[in-house]
Scaffold this motif. Structure first.
Motif, PDB file in Angstrom:
ATOM      1  N   ASN A   6      -3.899  -4.256  -3.871  1.00 34.74           N
ATOM      2  CA  ASN A   6      -2.749  -3.427  -3.532  1.00 34.74           C
ATOM      3  C   ASN A   6      -3.088  -2.509  -2.384  1.00 34.74           C
ATOM      4  O   ASN A   6      -2.312  -2.319  -1.466  1.00 34.74           O
ATOM      5  CB  ASN A   6      -2.328  -2.606  -4.753  1.00 34.74           C
ATOM      6  CG  ASN A   6      -0.898  -2.140  -4.606  1.00 34.74           C
ATOM      7  OD1 ASN A   6      -0.422  -1.920  -3.500  1.00 34.74           O
ATOM      8  ND2 ASN A   6      -0.210  -2.004  -5.705  1.00 34.74           N
ATOM      9  N   GLN A   9      -2.951  -4.333   0.542  1.00 35.62           N
ATOM     10  CA  GLN A   9      -1.623  -4.811   0.861  1.00 35.62           C
ATOM     11  C   GLN A   9      -0.827  -3.738   1.584  1.00 35.62           C
ATOM     12  O   GLN A   9      -0.095  -4.003   2.510  1.00 35.62           O
ATOM     13  CB  GLN A   9      -0.930  -5.140  -0.461  1.00 35.62           C
ATOM     14  CG  GLN A   9       0.139  -6.135  -0.378  1.00 35.62           C
ATOM     15  CD  GLN A   9       0.726  -6.347  -1.755  1.00 35.62           C
ATOM     16  OE1 GLN A   9       0.429  -5.622  -2.680  1.00 35.62           O
ATOM     17  NE2 GLN A   9       1.557  -7.342  -1.881  1.00 35.62           N
ATOM     18  N   LEU A  13       1.275  -3.938   4.979  1.00 31.73           N
ATOM     19  CA  LEU A  13       2.728  -3.882   4.867  1.00 31.73           C
ATOM     20  C   LEU A  13       3.287  -2.805   5.772  1.00 31.73           C
ATOM     21  O   LEU A  13       4.238  -3.032   6.523  1.00 31.73           O
ATOM     22  CB  LEU A  13       3.115  -3.595   3.407  1.00 31.73           C
ATOM     23  CG  LEU A  13       4.610  -3.448   3.148  1.00 31.73           C
ATOM     24  CD1 LEU A  13       5.273  -4.797   3.184  1.00 31.73           C
ATOM     25  CD2 LEU A  13       4.840  -2.779   1.798  1.00 31.73           C
ATOM     26  N   TYR A  14       2.687  -1.656   5.717  1.00 25.60           N
ATOM     27  CA  TYR A  14       3.174  -0.558   6.543  1.00 25.60           C
ATOM     28  C   TYR A  14       3.073  -0.895   8.020  1.00 25.60           C
ATOM     29  O   TYR A  14       3.964  -0.613   8.812  1.00 25.60           O
ATOM     30  CB  TYR A  14       2.377   0.715   6.246  1.00 25.60           C
ATOM     31  CG  TYR A  14       2.767   1.394   4.961  1.00 25.60           C
ATOM     32  CD1 TYR A  14       2.289   2.657   4.655  1.00 25.60           C
ATOM     33  CD2 TYR A  14       3.623   0.788   4.057  1.00 25.60           C
ATOM     34  CE1 TYR A  14       2.645   3.289   3.490  1.00 25.60           C
ATOM     35  CE2 TYR A  14       3.983   1.413   2.883  1.00 25.60           C
ATOM     36  CZ  TYR A  14       3.493   2.668   2.602  1.00 25.60           C
ATOM     37  OH  TYR A  14       3.836   3.299   1.437  1.00 25.60           O
ATOM     38  N   SER A  16       3.124  -3.755   9.359  1.00 27.35           N
ATOM     39  CA  SER A  16       4.125  -4.751   9.768  1.00 27.35           C
ATOM     40  C   SER A  16       5.503  -4.100   9.857  1.00 27.35           C
ATOM     41  O   SER A  16       6.291  -4.431  10.741  1.00 27.35           O
ATOM     42  CB  SER A  16       4.138  -5.935   8.797  1.00 27.35           C
ATOM     43  OG  SER A  16       4.723  -5.567   7.571  1.00 27.35           O
ATOM     44  N   VAL A  17       5.761  -3.165   8.973  1.00 24.49           N
ATOM     45  CA  VAL A  17       7.046  -2.466   9.058  1.00 24.49           C
ATOM     46  C   VAL A  17       7.125  -1.674  10.351  1.00 24.49           C
ATOM     47  O   VAL A  17       8.146  -1.685  11.053  1.00 24.49           O
ATOM     48  CB  VAL A  17       7.253  -1.530   7.851  1.00 24.49           C
ATOM     49  CG1 VAL A  17       8.454  -0.617   8.066  1.00 24.49           C
ATOM     50  CG2 VAL A  17       7.445  -2.334   6.578  1.00 24.49           C
ATOM     51  N   ASP A  20       7.707  -3.973  13.172  1.00 22.06           N
ATOM     52  CA  ASP A  20       9.088  -4.456  13.172  1.00 22.06           C
ATOM     53  C   ASP A  20      10.041  -3.410  13.719  1.00 22.06           C
ATOM     54  O   ASP A  20      10.883  -3.699  14.580  1.00 22.06           O
ATOM     55  CB  ASP A  20       9.527  -4.800  11.733  1.00 22.06           C
ATOM     56  CG  ASP A  20       8.972  -6.131  11.275  1.00 22.06           C
ATOM     57  OD1 ASP A  20       9.054  -6.427  10.081  1.00 22.06           O
ATOM     58  OD2 ASP A  20       8.447  -6.862  12.142  1.00 22.06           O
ATOM     59  N   VAL A  21       9.908  -2.227  13.188  1.00 25.88           N
ATOM     60  CA  VAL A  21      10.836  -1.174  13.586  1.00 25.88           C
ATOM     61  C   VAL A  21      10.703  -0.884  15.080  1.00 25.88           C
ATOM     62  O   VAL A  21      11.704  -0.822  15.799  1.00 25.88           O
ATOM     63  CB  VAL A  21      10.581   0.109  12.772  1.00 25.88           C
ATOM     64  CG1 VAL A  21      11.419   1.257  13.291  1.00 25.88           C
ATOM     65  CG2 VAL A  21      10.882  -0.136  11.305  1.00 25.88           C
ATOM     66  N   TRP A  46       3.965   8.419  14.496  1.00 25.01           N
ATOM     67  CA  TRP A  46       4.186   7.841  13.183  1.00 25.01           C
ATOM     68  C   TRP A  46       2.862   7.438  12.549  1.00 25.01           C
ATOM     69  O   TRP A  46       2.575   7.778  11.402  1.00 25.01           O
ATOM     70  CB  TRP A  46       5.114   6.623  13.342  1.00 25.01           C
ATOM     71  CG  TRP A  46       5.705   6.119  12.078  1.00 25.01           C
ATOM     72  CD1 TRP A  46       5.530   6.608  10.819  1.00 25.01           C
ATOM     73  CD2 TRP A  46       6.583   4.999  11.952  1.00 25.01           C
ATOM     74  NE1 TRP A  46       6.247   5.862   9.919  1.00 25.01           N
ATOM     75  CE2 TRP A  46       6.907   4.880  10.583  1.00 25.01           C
ATOM     76  CE3 TRP A  46       7.137   4.088  12.863  1.00 25.01           C
ATOM     77  CZ2 TRP A  46       7.740   3.876  10.108  1.00 25.01           C
ATOM     78  CZ3 TRP A  46       7.973   3.104  12.373  1.00 25.01           C
ATOM     79  CH2 TRP A  46       8.277   2.995  11.014  1.00 25.01           C
ATOM     80  N   LEU A  50       0.828   8.991   9.263  1.00 28.25           N
ATOM     81  CA  LEU A  50       0.426   8.149   8.137  1.00 28.25           C
ATOM     82  C   LEU A  50      -1.054   8.313   7.863  1.00 28.25           C
ATOM     83  O   LEU A  50      -1.478   8.399   6.715  1.00 28.25           O
ATOM     84  CB  LEU A  50       0.714   6.679   8.455  1.00 28.25           C
ATOM     85  CG  LEU A  50       2.113   6.191   8.136  1.00 28.25           C
ATOM     86  CD1 LEU A  50       2.233   4.736   8.522  1.00 28.25           C
ATOM     87  CD2 LEU A  50       2.423   6.388   6.684  1.00 28.25           C
ATOM     88  N   ALA A  55      -2.530   8.627   2.579  1.00 32.90           N
ATOM     89  CA  ALA A  55      -1.989   7.762   1.541  1.00 32.90           C
ATOM     90  C   ALA A  55      -2.340   6.317   1.836  1.00 32.90           C
ATOM     91  O   ALA A  55      -2.346   5.463   0.978  1.00 32.90           O
ATOM     92  CB  ALA A  55      -0.473   7.921   1.478  1.00 32.90           C
ATOM     93  N   ILE A 353       8.168   1.756  -3.992  1.00 32.90           N
ATOM     94  CA  ILE A 353       7.018   2.354  -3.340  1.00 32.90           C
ATOM     95  C   ILE A 353       6.614   3.562  -4.184  1.00 32.90           C
ATOM     96  O   ILE A 353       7.447   4.417  -4.480  1.00 32.90           O
ATOM     97  CB  ILE A 353       7.350   2.821  -1.908  1.00 32.90           C
ATOM     98  CG1 ILE A 353       7.762   1.623  -1.059  1.00 32.90           C
ATOM     99  CG2 ILE A 353       6.159   3.526  -1.282  1.00 32.90           C
ATOM    100  CD1 ILE A 353       8.092   1.991   0.372  1.00 32.90           C
ATOM    101  N   ASP A 360      -0.523   5.646  -1.840  1.00 34.68           N
ATOM    102  CA  ASP A 360       0.688   4.830  -1.868  1.00 34.68           C
ATOM    103  C   ASP A 360       0.418   3.476  -2.513  1.00 34.68           C
ATOM    104  O   ASP A 360      -0.610   2.851  -2.282  1.00 34.68           O
ATOM    105  CB  ASP A 360       1.190   4.607  -0.438  1.00 34.68           C
ATOM    106  CG  ASP A 360       2.135   5.712  -0.006  1.00 34.68           C
ATOM    107  OD1 ASP A 360       2.742   5.578   1.072  1.00 34.68           O
ATOM    108  OD2 ASP A 360       2.271   6.702  -0.747  1.00 34.68           O
ATOM    109  N   TYR A 361       1.359   3.052  -3.295  1.00 35.62           N
ATOM    110  CA  TYR A 361       1.293   1.717  -3.883  1.00 35.62           C
ATOM    111  C   TYR A 361       2.670   1.093  -3.749  1.00 35.62           C
ATOM    112  O   TYR A 361       3.671   1.784  -3.629  1.00 35.62           O
ATOM    113  CB  TYR A 361       0.926   1.786  -5.369  1.00 35.62           C
ATOM    114  CG  TYR A 361      -0.357   2.518  -5.667  1.00 35.62           C
ATOM    115  CD1 TYR A 361      -0.365   3.896  -5.866  1.00 35.62           C
ATOM    116  CD2 TYR A 361      -1.562   1.831  -5.750  1.00 35.62           C
ATOM    117  CE1 TYR A 361      -1.539   4.568  -6.136  1.00 35.62           C
ATOM    118  CE2 TYR A 361      -2.745   2.493  -6.028  1.00 35.62           C
ATOM    119  CZ  TYR A 361      -2.723   3.861  -6.217  1.00 35.62           C
ATOM    120  OH  TYR A 361      -3.890   4.521  -6.486  1.00 35.62           O
ATOM    121  N   VAL A 362       2.696  -0.215  -3.818  1.00 37.08           N
ATOM    122  CA  VAL A 362       4.004  -0.887  -3.786  1.00 37.08           C
ATOM    123  C   VAL A 362       4.050  -1.907  -4.907  1.00 37.08           C
ATOM    124  O   VAL A 362       3.028  -2.359  -5.406  1.00 37.08           O
ATOM    125  CB  VAL A 362       4.252  -1.607  -2.436  1.00 37.08           C
ATOM    126  CG1 VAL A 362       4.461  -0.612  -1.326  1.00 37.08           C
ATOM    127  CG2 VAL A 362       3.143  -2.564  -2.120  1.00 37.08           C
TER     128      VAL A 362
END
Lengths: 372, 132
Positions: A6, A9, A13-14, A16-17, A20-21, A46, A50, A55, A353, A360-362
């Motif tokens: 996790n 992950q 994930l972050y 890639s977000v 994308d954004v 940003w 982070l 996190a 989330i 942080d976990y998802v």
């Protein structure tokens, strides 16, 4: 392991977000006539936030930050030391290369890279002997990477975060030997190709090359680290450091360390948020242990995992978490079904989330029970 | 139109803060910032739905529960979150699950025993105004 899975992950994930954004809004920015620069700034801000939140770890951020710091330093650094080689190597750090801290002792140049043969290149490349760079604080990222907050004599603070393998390097150098910054140059394969930052006196040099020699570097770092004191006043010492020292490296690290300790103690400034001197002491002596601890925090072994994340009031809590985070653990998600029977509640949640104990976990699905 | 509920996460908050900074320095307009946030909503919703594939179980004691305007808020104590090999314990956690119907409209799954507080308030306003 799931936990590490996790935690592995989440940053991906972050990231890639974020990608994308940023990619999607690029058009919007252009339509509004806003410069691409601003978009990049948004991305940097940003990622920095982070990273600061701890996190999640963000590779991009660290590299960018290191580069920025390096650039700033480059401008400010005054080469007070004769031996200082006016070489500043700014290597754009690739997103994935491991970063290594380059620490150069003013009086001695530590070239840890020699082991891998990089030393020659590294030696050539490094020499920024900062007059007063002294890492005085280390932050440990969730993945066990240690962020070093290095404080230069001129008061600038830089974050050095070695990537990946560099975890070992993180040892904060509590004391820069007077007049110098300890720079490790884990440059591989030539300077020009290496990603790294070399800061001349009062600068911190970071190299972003992958160094299979983490251990070496660490040793060097450990050596140079002197948990002496206080503020990092590094007195520039015009001691020409022959690059010949580079080959010395490891074998000499210890003697160097000793020598360093003999030098006038540096006042190490300890940031209020961190107990650097104690940490440094520990780190100096117990690099491996710290590293292991960090890894465990990330969810290494099962036994350890249970201890680390446990942060209930009754258990031995992680002080850091309590002091620094004081988080309200929040889970933001969607629900498939919420069911209640008398005072027994069942939750069927999805796509959530969580921020627990500061991390942080998802999840894609979560099922829970609670009694009211 | 995607859920905006992920804006109050580390990722979302850091984005909002960054956008605020840019607005303050007048590098972007609030309009543009809003567009970015909307884009973020889409991206995070898609990412969570498609890229995340793990399951978590949890157990604890329920301290309070609230359902207002189709949004549940639970506060649990002494909770254990369990993934396959991971275990996270917290002494207090707030869960804010958002209902699918908050954007689309009411669906049968969302009909619950508790009336949304806001709806009741609005209803009462309507009654009052109609009397005047």
């Amino acid at each position: 392991m799931a936990s590490s899975a996790n935690s592995n992950q989440v940053p991906n994930l972050y990231r890639s977000v974020i990608e994308d954004v940023i990619g999607e809004v690029r058009e919007l920015f252009l339509d509004e006539g806003v410069d691409e620069q601003v978009l990049m700034e948004l991305k940097t801000l940003w990622e920095n936030k982070l990273m600061q939140s701890k996190a999640v770890e963000g590779f991009h951020t660290d590299e960018q930050k290191a580069l920025q710091a390096q650039q700033q330093q480059a401008q400010q650094v005054q080469q007070t030391q004769t031996q200082t080689q006016p070489q500043q190597i700014l290597l754009p750090s690739a997103q994935q290369p491991t970063q290594q801290q380059v620490i150069v002792q003013d009086s001695k140049i530590l070239h840890h890279m020699s082991a891998t043969g990089m030393s020659a290149a590294a030696t050539a490349a490094t020499l920024a002997l900062p007059a007063g760079v002294a890492p005085f604080q280390q932050l440990i990222t969730p993945q066990g990477q240690i962020l070093q907050v290095v404080r230069a004599a001129n008061g600038a603070q830089y974050f050095i975060q070695p990537q990946q393998q560099m975890v070992l390097q993180q040892q904060v150098l509590p004391h820069m030997q007077p007049g110098g910054v300890q720079v490790l140059t884990p440059l591989q394969g030539g300077l020009s190709q290496q990603t790294g930052v070399i800061i001349q006196p009062q600068q911190i040099v970071l190299t972003g090359n992958k160094v299979p020699q983490n251990t070496q570097v660490m040793q060097a770092t450990a050596m140079t680290v002197q948990p002496e004191q206080g503020a990092a006043h590094v007195q520039a010492q015009p001691q020409p450091q022959p690059q010949a020292q580079a080959p010395q490296q490891q074998p000499q690290q210890q003697p160097q360390q000793q020598q360093a300790s003999q030098q006038p103690p540096m006042v190490l400034q300890v940031d209020g948020a961190g107990d650097t001197s104690s940490e440094e002491d520990e780190e100096e002596d117990e690099y491996d242990e710290d590293e292991d601890e960090d890894k465990e925090k990330d969810g290494g072994e099962d036994g350890q995992v249970e201890e680390e994340p446990l942060n209930s009031g009754d258990d031995v809590s992680d002080e850091e978490d309590q002091e620094l985070f004081d988080t309200e653990n929040v889970v933001v998600c969607q629900y498939d079904k919420i069911h209640r029977s008398k005072n027994k509640w069942k939750f069927h949640l999805k796509d959530g989330i969580m921020n627990l104990n500061g991390r942080d976990y998802v999840f894609s699905k979560a099922i829970g029970d609670a009694e009211w | 139109m995607a859920y905006q509920l992920y804006r109050n996460t580390t990722l979302g908050n850091s984005l909002q803060e960054s956008l605020d900074e840019l607005i303050q320095t007048q590098q972007i307009t609030p309009q543009l910032a809003l567009q970015v946030l909307l884009q973020f909503d889409k991206a995070i919703n898609t990412a969570l739905a498609n890229r995340v594939r793990n399951r978590v179980n949890f157990r604890g004691s329920l301290n309070t529960y609230r359902f207002c305007d189709n949004v549940w808020t639970f506060v649990l104590n002494d909770v254990e979150f369990r993934e396959v090999t991971d275990l996270v314990k917290v002494d207090k956690v707030k869960i804010v699950p958002n209902c699918f119907c908050s954007l689309v409209g009411h669906t049968t799954e969302c009909t619950l025993a508790v009336w949304p507080c806001l709806q009741m308030f609005l209803n009462s306003l309507t009654l009052i105004s109609s009397d005047l």
